[in-house]
Write a protein that holds these residues in place. Structure first.
Motif, PDB file in Angstrom:
ATOM      1  N   SER A  20       0.803  -1.225   0.000  1.00 41.04           N
ATOM      2  CA  SER A  20       0.000   0.000   0.000  1.00 41.04           C
ATOM      3  C   SER A  20       0.833   1.271   0.000  1.00 41.04           C
ATOM      4  O   SER A  20       0.270   2.372   0.025  1.00 41.04           O
ATOM      5  CB  SER A  20      -0.932   0.008   1.221  1.00 41.04           C
ATOM      6  N   LYS A  21       2.145   1.156  -0.031  1.00 41.60           N
ATOM      7  CA  LYS A  21       2.978   2.349  -0.113  1.00 41.60           C
ATOM      8  C   LYS A  21       3.019   2.907  -1.537  1.00 41.60           C
ATOM      9  O   LYS A  21       3.573   3.975  -1.760  1.00 41.60           O
ATOM     10  CB  LYS A  21       4.393   2.037   0.383  1.00 41.60           C
ATOM     11  N   SER A  22       2.462   2.184  -2.499  1.00 43.82           N
ATOM     12  CA  SER A  22       2.355   2.665  -3.874  1.00 43.82           C
ATOM     13  C   SER A  22       0.932   3.153  -4.124  1.00 43.82           C
ATOM     14  O   SER A  22      -0.043   2.499  -3.712  1.00 43.82           O
ATOM     15  CB  SER A  22       2.702   1.558  -4.867  1.00 43.82           C
ATOM     16  N   ASN A  23       0.817   4.286  -4.814  1.00 45.96           N
ATOM     17  CA  ASN A  23      -0.503   4.876  -5.037  1.00 45.96           C
ATOM     18  C   ASN A  23      -1.405   3.963  -5.860  1.00 45.96           C
ATOM     19  O   ASN A  23      -2.611   3.878  -5.610  1.00 45.96           O
ATOM     20  CB  ASN A  23      -0.349   6.224  -5.736  1.00 45.96           C
ATOM     21  N   GLY A  24      -0.812   3.288  -6.855  1.00 47.37           N
ATOM     22  CA  GLY A  24      -1.624   2.385  -7.665  1.00 47.37           C
ATOM     23  C   GLY A  24      -2.188   1.229  -6.851  1.00 47.37           C
ATOM     24  O   GLY A  24      -3.322   0.794  -7.080  1.00 47.37           O
ATOM     25  N   ASN A  25      -1.425   0.735  -5.895  1.00 48.90           N
ATOM     26  CA  ASN A  25      -1.905  -0.364  -5.053  1.00 48.90           C
ATOM     27  C   ASN A  25      -2.996   0.102  -4.094  1.00 48.90           C
ATOM     28  O   ASN A  25      -3.900  -0.671  -3.755  1.00 48.90           O
ATOM     29  CB  ASN A  25      -0.739  -0.965  -4.274  1.00 48.90           C
ATOM     30  N   LYS A  26      -2.900   1.338  -3.628  1.00 44.52           N
ATOM     31  CA  LYS A  26      -3.961   1.860  -2.748  1.00 44.52           C
ATOM     32  C   LYS A  26      -5.308   1.857  -3.460  1.00 44.52           C
ATOM     33  O   LYS A  26      -6.327   1.441  -2.901  1.00 44.52           O
ATOM     34  CB  LYS A  26      -3.608   3.283  -2.308  1.00 44.52           C
ATOM     35  N   GLU A  27      -5.279   2.304  -4.702  1.00 41.68           N
ATOM     36  CA  GLU A  27      -6.533   2.312  -5.479  1.00 41.68           C
ATOM     37  C   GLU A  27      -7.005   0.890  -5.753  1.00 41.68           C
ATOM     38  O   GLU A  27      -8.211   0.606  -5.733  1.00 41.68           O
ATOM     39  CB  GLU A  27      -6.303   3.069  -6.782  1.00 41.68           C
ATOM     40  N   ALA A  28      -6.064  -0.026  -6.003  1.00 42.69           N
ATOM     41  CA  ALA A  28      -6.430  -1.425  -6.245  1.00 42.69           C
ATOM     42  C   ALA A  28      -7.050  -2.049  -4.999  1.00 42.69           C
ATOM     43  O   ALA A  28      -8.020  -2.818  -5.096  1.00 42.69           O
ATOM     44  CB  ALA A  28      -5.200  -2.212  -6.680  1.00 42.69           C
ATOM     45  N   ILE A  29      -6.517  -1.734  -3.835  1.00 43.46           N
ATOM     46  CA  ILE A  29      -7.088  -2.248  -2.577  1.00 43.46           C
ATOM     47  C   ILE A  29      -8.506  -1.735  -2.394  1.00 43.46           C
ATOM     48  O   ILE A  29      -9.411  -2.476  -1.998  1.00 43.46           O
ATOM     49  CB  ILE A  29      -6.198  -1.843  -1.385  1.00 43.46           C
ATOM     50  N   SER A  66      -9.785  -8.233  18.638  1.00 38.58           N
ATOM     51  CA  SER A  66      -8.928  -7.873  19.774  1.00 38.58           C
ATOM     52  C   SER A  66      -7.522  -8.441  19.647  1.00 38.58           C
ATOM     53  O   SER A  66      -6.765  -8.409  20.608  1.00 38.58           O
ATOM     54  CB  SER A  66      -9.555  -8.390  21.079  1.00 38.58           C
ATOM     55  N   HIS A  67      -7.169  -8.967  18.474  1.00 35.50           N
ATOM     56  CA  HIS A  67      -5.843  -9.552  18.280  1.00 35.50           C
ATOM     57  C   HIS A  67      -4.865  -8.455  17.870  1.00 35.50           C
ATOM     58  O   HIS A  67      -4.907  -7.973  16.735  1.00 35.50           O
ATOM     59  CB  HIS A  67      -5.887 -10.655  17.214  1.00 35.50           C
ATOM     60  N   GLU A  68      -3.988  -8.070  18.777  1.00 36.09           N
ATOM     61  CA  GLU A  68      -3.093  -6.946  18.528  1.00 36.09           C
ATOM     62  C   GLU A  68      -2.130  -7.233  17.391  1.00 36.09           C
ATOM     63  O   GLU A  68      -1.806  -6.335  16.599  1.00 36.09           O
ATOM     64  CB  GLU A  68      -2.320  -6.591  19.804  1.00 36.09           C
ATOM     65  N   ASN A  69      -1.652  -8.487  17.296  1.00 35.09           N
ATOM     66  CA  ASN A  69      -0.713  -8.813  16.226  1.00 35.09           C
ATOM     67  C   ASN A  69      -1.324  -8.615  14.847  1.00 35.09           C
ATOM     68  O   ASN A  69      -0.623  -8.277  13.889  1.00 35.09           O
ATOM     69  CB  ASN A  69      -0.226 -10.256  16.362  1.00 35.09           C
ATOM     70  N   MET A  70      -2.618  -8.832  14.742  1.00 35.69           N
ATOM     71  CA  MET A  70      -3.290  -8.613  13.472  1.00 35.69           C
ATOM     72  C   MET A  70      -3.718  -7.161  13.318  1.00 35.69           C
ATOM     73  O   MET A  70      -3.736  -6.606  12.213  1.00 35.69           O
ATOM     74  CB  MET A  70      -4.520  -9.519  13.358  1.00 35.69           C
ATOM     75  N   LEU A  71      -4.036  -6.488  14.404  1.00 38.12           N
ATOM     76  CA  LEU A  71      -4.494  -5.104  14.332  1.00 38.12           C
ATOM     77  C   LEU A  71      -3.408  -4.165  13.825  1.00 38.12           C
ATOM     78  O   LEU A  71      -3.695  -3.193  13.113  1.00 38.12           O
ATOM     79  CB  LEU A  71      -4.969  -4.643  15.717  1.00 38.12           C
ATOM     80  N   ILE A  72      -2.140  -4.446  14.156  1.00 38.12           N
ATOM     81  CA  ILE A  72      -1.051  -3.547  13.755  1.00 38.12           C
ATOM     82  C   ILE A  72      -0.944  -3.454  12.230  1.00 38.12           C
ATOM     83  O   ILE A  72      -0.964  -2.344  11.675  1.00 38.12           O
ATOM     84  CB  ILE A  72       0.273  -3.987  14.397  1.00 38.12           C
ATOM     85  N   PRO A  73      -0.846  -4.577  11.495  1.00 41.11           N
ATOM     86  CA  PRO A  73      -0.801  -4.418  10.032  1.00 41.11           C
ATOM     87  C   PRO A  73      -2.108  -3.907   9.434  1.00 41.11           C
ATOM     88  O   PRO A  73      -2.094  -3.232   8.408  1.00 41.11           O
ATOM     89  CB  PRO A  73      -0.472  -5.830   9.538  1.00 41.11           C
ATOM     90  N   VAL A  74      -3.230  -4.218  10.065  1.00 43.17           N
ATOM     91  CA  VAL A  74      -4.515  -3.713   9.562  1.00 43.17           C
ATOM     92  C   VAL A  74      -4.561  -2.189   9.650  1.00 43.17           C
ATOM     93  O   VAL A  74      -4.894  -1.498   8.677  1.00 43.17           O
ATOM     94  CB  VAL A  74      -5.682  -4.349  10.348  1.00 43.17           C
ATOM     95  N   VAL A  75      -4.213  -1.662  10.815  1.00 44.26           N
ATOM     96  CA  VAL A  75      -4.217  -0.201  10.989  1.00 44.26           C
ATOM     97  C   VAL A  75      -3.132   0.434  10.122  1.00 44.26           C
ATOM     98  O   VAL A  75      -3.324   1.518   9.567  1.00 44.26           O
ATOM     99  CB  VAL A  75      -4.018   0.154  12.480  1.00 44.26           C
ATOM    100  N   GLY A  76      -1.976  -0.261   9.994  1.00 42.43           N
ATOM    101  CA  GLY A  76      -0.916   0.273   9.145  1.00 42.43           C
ATOM    102  C   GLY A  76      -1.354   0.399   7.696  1.00 42.43           C
ATOM    103  O   GLY A  76      -1.035   1.390   7.015  1.00 42.43           O
ATOM    104  N   THR A  77      -2.089  -0.587   7.202  1.00 44.35           N
ATOM    105  CA  THR A  77      -2.594  -0.512   5.828  1.00 44.35           C
ATOM    106  C   THR A  77      -3.615   0.615   5.681  1.00 44.35           C
ATOM    107  O   THR A  77      -3.596   1.362   4.694  1.00 44.35           O
ATOM    108  CB  THR A  77      -3.228  -1.854   5.431  1.00 44.35           C
ATOM    109  N   LEU A  78      -4.501   0.743   6.643  1.00 52.06           N
ATOM    110  CA  LEU A  78      -5.479   1.843   6.600  1.00 52.06           C
ATOM    111  C   LEU A  78      -4.785   3.202   6.653  1.00 52.06           C
ATOM    112  O   LEU A  78      -5.194   4.149   5.975  1.00 52.06           O
ATOM    113  CB  LEU A  78      -6.457   1.709   7.766  1.00 52.06           C
TER     114      LEU A  78
END
Length: 798
Positions: A348-357, A373-385
Motif C-alpha cells: 500500500s505504499k504505492s498509489n496504484g496499489n492503494k486504489e487497487a485495494i 482484539s488480536h493486537e498482532n493482526m491489528l497492527i498491520p490492519v491499521v498500518g494498511t489503513l
C-alpha cells in the motif's frame, strides 16, 4: 603440491601430483610459454657475453663502470621476474578464494552450472521444474523496461524512503566463518539431491542464523536463490514450505529482495496464494511483505494479480470451514488474515496499489478486522489503513466504514506500536471535518492529550502530535485540548525534539492560537521565545508552521512586543527570500498582524533595508498564494503614507494591475483591498485606470464570495473619484451590480457600494448640467456619459 579444483566437484586436499624443488621448475614443466621465454632470455645473455669477449681491453675505470651497469641490469631483471612470479601467485590464490562481492546477477559460468545441476537433479528423481537461465543482455533489457514502467505507473510524489541502498561490498581477504562453507555445501545438495535429500537440506539450512549477512551471502553466491525459487514451482508441499521459510528470513536483506524480483520469484509467490494449504499461503504472504519494500516489487505484485489475492485472505468468512465469526478467532484464520494484511501494508505504499485495494473491497474487510482484539493482526490492519488514508478516494471509503470509533478504542491499548499507527491513521483521516467531529464525539481527544506526556517513543510522539495538529483545526477541538492541558504540554515539546515532532507540535500550536485564550496560555508558558528561535531553521514544513504560529501570536499586543524584542519581524521578513513558495506565502501572511500591531509600524518597516523593494518584487511571482499574501502585506504597509509613496516609486501600481485578470477569489479579495489602499496616494487612481485595472475589478462583483464583493466595492469607491474611471465602471455594468449590493447585510459593503454609485451619479449630473448649459448658450448637444470621455472637461468650460 598442486590441488585441482573443479566447479562441479569438491576440493581434494590429498597429494596427487609430483613435488618440484622450486616454482621456476614447476612453471617450466607445466607452461610452454614460460619455458620458451626463459630460453630466449638465456640466448640473449649468451650473445651479450660473446660481444664482451670480442671487444678490446678497456681501462680499469671503464671496466668497473661496465661491471656496475651489468649488475644493475641483472638486479632489475631479477626484481622484474620476482614481481611477475609474485603476481602469478596472487592471481592463483585469488582464484581459489570465494568472491565476497554482492553482484546483482549471477555470472554466466555459475548460471550454466546451475542449469546443469537442475537438469541433473531432474533426472535423479527431483520434483522441481527446470528454469531457463537468463542471459545478461536480456536481464539488462528487462531492468530498463521495468524502470520505465515504474515512472509511468506510480506518481512522482510517492514516498520512496524505503528505496534500497547502494550495493554493499566487503574486503576480498576478510575471514569467513565455517557457516559460510557449510551453507554452500547444503546448496549443492539442494541442486543435486533427490526429494528426501532436498527436504533434509532445507531443514538443515533453517538451523543456521539466516538473519546474518554471511549466511545470506553464502546462499546467494552459489546460486541458492534460484534453486529456492525453483522449488516453489514444484508440487511437493514440504519443499515449498521449506523454501518459503528460508526466503522469508533472508528477504529482509535489501539486495536479496532485489535478486528475488530479478529472478521472477514474486509471480510464483502470488500463485501460491491460491494454494489450499493455509500455512503455505501464510508463508507466501509474509515473504511478499518482506520483498515488496521497493516500488518495482510492489508493481510486480499488482501486475500479477497479487492485490486481489491478498485482499481475499482478509475475508475470514471465505476462509472459514465453520460458520462466520466463529472461525475468526481460530489460530490459522487469524494468522492468515494477519499475513495478508502484512503484505497489503507493504504494497500500500504505492498509489496504484492503494486504489487497487479500494476497488477490490479491501477497505471494508480491513474495517471488519479492526473490530477484533488480536493486537498482532491489528497492527498491520491499521498500518494498511494509515497508508491508504493518504488518498482522497480511500479516505472517503474509510469514512463510509466509520472506523474512527475503533481507532479511538485502540488508542487506549497498551501496545505502543498499535497506538502509533492508530494516531497516524487519525492524522491522515482528520483532514476531513466530519472525522474531526467524530474524534470529539467518540472521546478520542483525551487519550491523544494523555499520550503527549510519554516522550520516550519518538515515533509514537510524532504520530500523536500529528493527530492533535489535524484535530485542532476545528475550534471546538482546540477548546477541548485547552481543557485537557494539552497546550502547556505542547509548549514544553518545543525544545530538544526531532524535526518530525517539532513540525507537528508547531502546527498544533498554530491552529490552537486562533483562539484568544490559547494565545494567552502560550505567552504565559514562555512559548513565544522558542517559536521565534525556530524561524532560523531550514526545514520547509517546519518554517511554514512556525511562521503561521508566530503570526497568530502577533495578534496579541503583548505577544507582539516580545516578538519585536526578539527580532522576530526581521526574521519573518528575511523568509520572503526563501526559495520555497509556501514559506514565502506563510511569512507574508505572518507579517500582516505584525505590521498591524507594532507600535511604530511605518518606521519599523522602513528600517529593513531593501524590504519594501523585496515585497513589491514578489508581485512578479506565478504562485497564487504568494500573490495573495503579498497583496495582504501591501495593504498593511500602505497604511503609512511614506511607505505608500516608496512602494509607488517601486512600481506597485502596474504590478497590481497586471495580476488583476484572475479568477482566484482569495487573490481577488486581497488584491482589491491593496488597490483600495494604494489609491490614497498621488495619481494612483488615474494610473490604475490607465493600466486597465478598473474594468477587471468590475468583474469581481459577479463572484459568489461576499468578502470579494466588499473589498471590490471599496476599491471601486476609491477609483470612482476619477471621472474616467467612473465612465469605465458605467460601461462595464457596475451600476446595476452595485445597486443589488446596497441591500446587503454587510454594512461595509453597503457603504462602499452606495459611495461608488454616488460618485458615478455625481458625474452624470455634472454632464447633464454641462449639456443643458451648452444647449442653452450654443445650441450644441453633448454626448452621453457612455459615448465620450471628454465630457468632464466640457463640464468645466466657462
Amino acid at each position: 603440491m598442486v590441488a585441482k579444483q573443479d566447479d562441479e566437484e569438491e576440493v581434494n586436499y590429498e597429494r596427487t601430483g609430483e613435488i618440484y624443488k622450486d616454482l621456476v621448475t614447476l612453471l617450466r614443466e607445466k607452461s610452454a610459454i614460460f619455458s620458451e621465454n626463459m630460453s630466449k632470455q638465456k640466448v640473449r645473455v649468451n650473445e651479450g657475453q660473446q660481444k664482451e669477449k670480442d671487444q678490446p681491453d678497456e681501462t680499469p675505470r671503464k671496466r668497473e663502470d661496465a661491471t656496475l651497469r651489468k649488475a644493475s641490469t641483472a638486479s632489475r631483471r631479477s626484481a622484474l621476474e620476482s614481481s611477475r612470479i609474485n603476481l602469478g601467485k596472487k592471481q592463483m590464490t585469488k582464484r581459489l578464494e570465494p568472491s565476497l562481492n554482492w553482484k546483482s546477477t549471477i555470472d554466466a559460468k555459475g548460471k550454466r552450472s546451475s542449469v546443469r545441476d537442475t537438469q541433473g537433479g531432474k533426472h535423479g528423481g527431483r520434483l522441481e521444474k527446470p528454469r531457463p537461465s537468463i542471459l545478461p543482455g536480456i536481464a539488462q533489457f528487462r531492468k530498463s523496461v521495468q524502470k520505465v514502467e515504474d515512472i509511468i505507473s506510480d506518481s512522482a510524489s510517492e514516498s520512496e524512503e524505503d528505496e534500497e541502498p547502494s550495493e554493499r561490498r566487503k574486503e576480498a581477504n576478510a575471514d569467513l566463518p565455517s557457516e559460510y562453507w557449510q551453507i554452500q555445501k547444503l546448496v549443492k545438495y539442494l541442486k543435486r539431491g533427490n526429494q528426501t535429500a532436498t527436504v533434509i537440506a532445507l531443514c538443515s539450512m533453517k538451523d543456521f542464523k539466516l538473519a546474518q549477512e554471511t549466511c545470506q551471502l553464502a546462499i546467494r553466491n552459489v546460486g541458492g536463490l534460484e534453486v529456492l525459487i525453483n522449488l516453489l514451482e514444484t508440487d511437493e508441499v514440504k519443499c515449498q514450505i521449506g523454501s518459503l521459510q528460508i526466503l522469508k528470513e533472508i528477504s529482509h536483506n535489501p539486495q536479496i529482495r532485489r535478486n528475488i524480483v530479478e529472478l521472477g520469484g514474486l509471480p510464483v509467490m502470488v500463485n501460491i496464494l491460491d494454494s489450499p494449504f493455509k500455512c503455505l499461503k501464510c508463508l507466501a504472504a509474509e515473504t511478499i511483505a518482506n520483498v515488496a519494500k521497493f516500488r518495482r516489487a510492489r508493481q510486480a505484485v499488482r501486475r500479477h494479480g497479487g492485490i486481489t489475492k491478498l485482499v481475499a485472505l482478509l475475508d475470514h468468512e471465505q476462509n472459514a470451514t465453520e460458520p462466520a465469526y466463529s472461525s475468526l478467532y481460530e489460530t490459522e484464520d487469524v494468522e492468515l488474515a494477519r499475513c495478508g494484511a502484512l503484505a497489503l501494508w507493504s504494497c500500500s505504499k504505492s498509489n496504484g496499489n492503494k486504489e487497487a485495494i479500494r476497488k477490490t473491497g479491501g477497505i471494508h474487510l480491513l474495517a471488519q478486522l479492526l473490530k477484533t482484539s488480536h493486537e498482532n493482526m491489528l497492527i498491520p490492519v491499521v498500518g494498511t489503513l494509515q497508508e491508504c488514508a493518504s488518498e482522497e478516494n480511500c479516505r472517503a471509503a474509510i469514512k463510509a466504514e466509520r472506523i474512527i470509533e475503533n481507532l479511538v478504542k485502540n488508542l487506549n491499548s497498551e501496545n505502543e506500536q498499535l497506538q502509533e499507527h492508530c494516531a497516524m491513521a487519525i492524522y491522515q483521516c482528520a483532514e476531513d471535518e466530519e472525522t474531526r467531529h467524530l474524534m470529539r464525539q467518540h472521546g478520542g481527544l483525551k487519550p491523544l492529550a494523555s499520550l503527549l506526556s510519554e516522550t520516550d517513543n519518538k515515533e509514537r510522539l510524532a504520530a500523536v502530535t500529528g493527530a492533535i495538529w489535524k484535530c485542532s483545526i476545528s475550534k471546538e477541538n482546540a477548546t477541548k485540548f485547552r481543557k485537557y492541558k494539552a497546550i502547556e504540554t505542547l509548549v514544553g515539546l518545543l525544545t530538544d525534539q526531532p524535526e518530525e515532532v517539532l513540525v507537528n507540535v508547531v502546527g498544533a500550536l498554530g491552529e490552537c492560537c486562533q483562539e484568544q485564550e490559547n494565545r494567552v496560555i502560550i505567552r504565559k508558558c514562555g512559548g513565544i521565545q522558542p517559536l521565534v528561535k525556530l524561524l532560523v531553521g531550514t526545514n520547509q514544513a517546519l518554517l511554514v508552521n512556525v511562521t503561521k504560529a508566530v503570526g497568530a501570536c502577533a495578534v496579541e499586543p503583548e505577544s507582539m512586543m516580545i516578538i519585536d524584542s526578539l527580532d522576530g519581524v526581521r526574521l519573518l521578513w528575511s523568509l520572503l527570500k526563501n526559495p520555497h513558495p509556501e514559506v514565502k506565502a506563510s511569512a507574508a501572511w505572518a507579517l500582516c498582524p505584525c505590521i498591524q500591531n507594532a507600535k511604530d509600524a511605518g518606521e519599523m518597516v522602513r528600517s529593513f533595508i531593501g524590504g519594501l523593494e523585496l515585497v513589491v518584487s514578489l508581485l512578479k511571482s506565478d504562485n497564487k498564494e504568494v500573490l495573495a499574501s503579498v497583496c495582504a502585506a501591501i495593504t498593511n504597509i500602505a497604511k503609512d503614507q511614506e511607505n505608500l509613496a516608496i512602494i509607488t516609486d517601486y512600481g506597485v501600481v502596474p504590478l497590481l494591475s497586471k495580476i488583476a485578470n484572475t479568477t482566484n477569489d482569495k487573490l481577488r479579495q486581497h488584491l482589491a483591498e491593496a488597490i483600495s489602499r494604494c489609491c490614497m496616494w498621488g495619481r494612483n487612481r488615474e494610473a490604475f485606470g490607465e493600466h486597465r485595472a478598473v474594468g477587471l475589478l468590475v468583474r469581481y462583483l459577479k463572484s459568489n464570495d461576499t468578502n470579494v464583493h466588499r473589498t471590490t466595492a471599496q476599491a471601486l469607491y476609491q477609483l470612482s473619484e476619477d471621472a474616467d474611471n467612473c465612465i469605465t465602471m458605467h460601461e462595464n455594468g457596475a451600476v446595476k451590480l452595485l445597486l443589488d449590493m446596497i441591500g446587503s447585510s454587510d454594512h461595509d459593503l453597503q457603504e462602499a457600494a452606495a459611495g461608488c454609485i454616488s460618485n458615478i451619479r455625481r458625474l452624470a449630473l455634472a454632464i447633464d448640467k454641462a449639456r443643458y448649459t451648452y444647449n442653452s448658450n450654443r445650441h450644441y448637444k453633448l454626448p452621453s456619459i457612455t459615448q465620450h470621455r471628454t465630457c468632464h472637461s466640457h463640464a468645466q468650460e466657462p
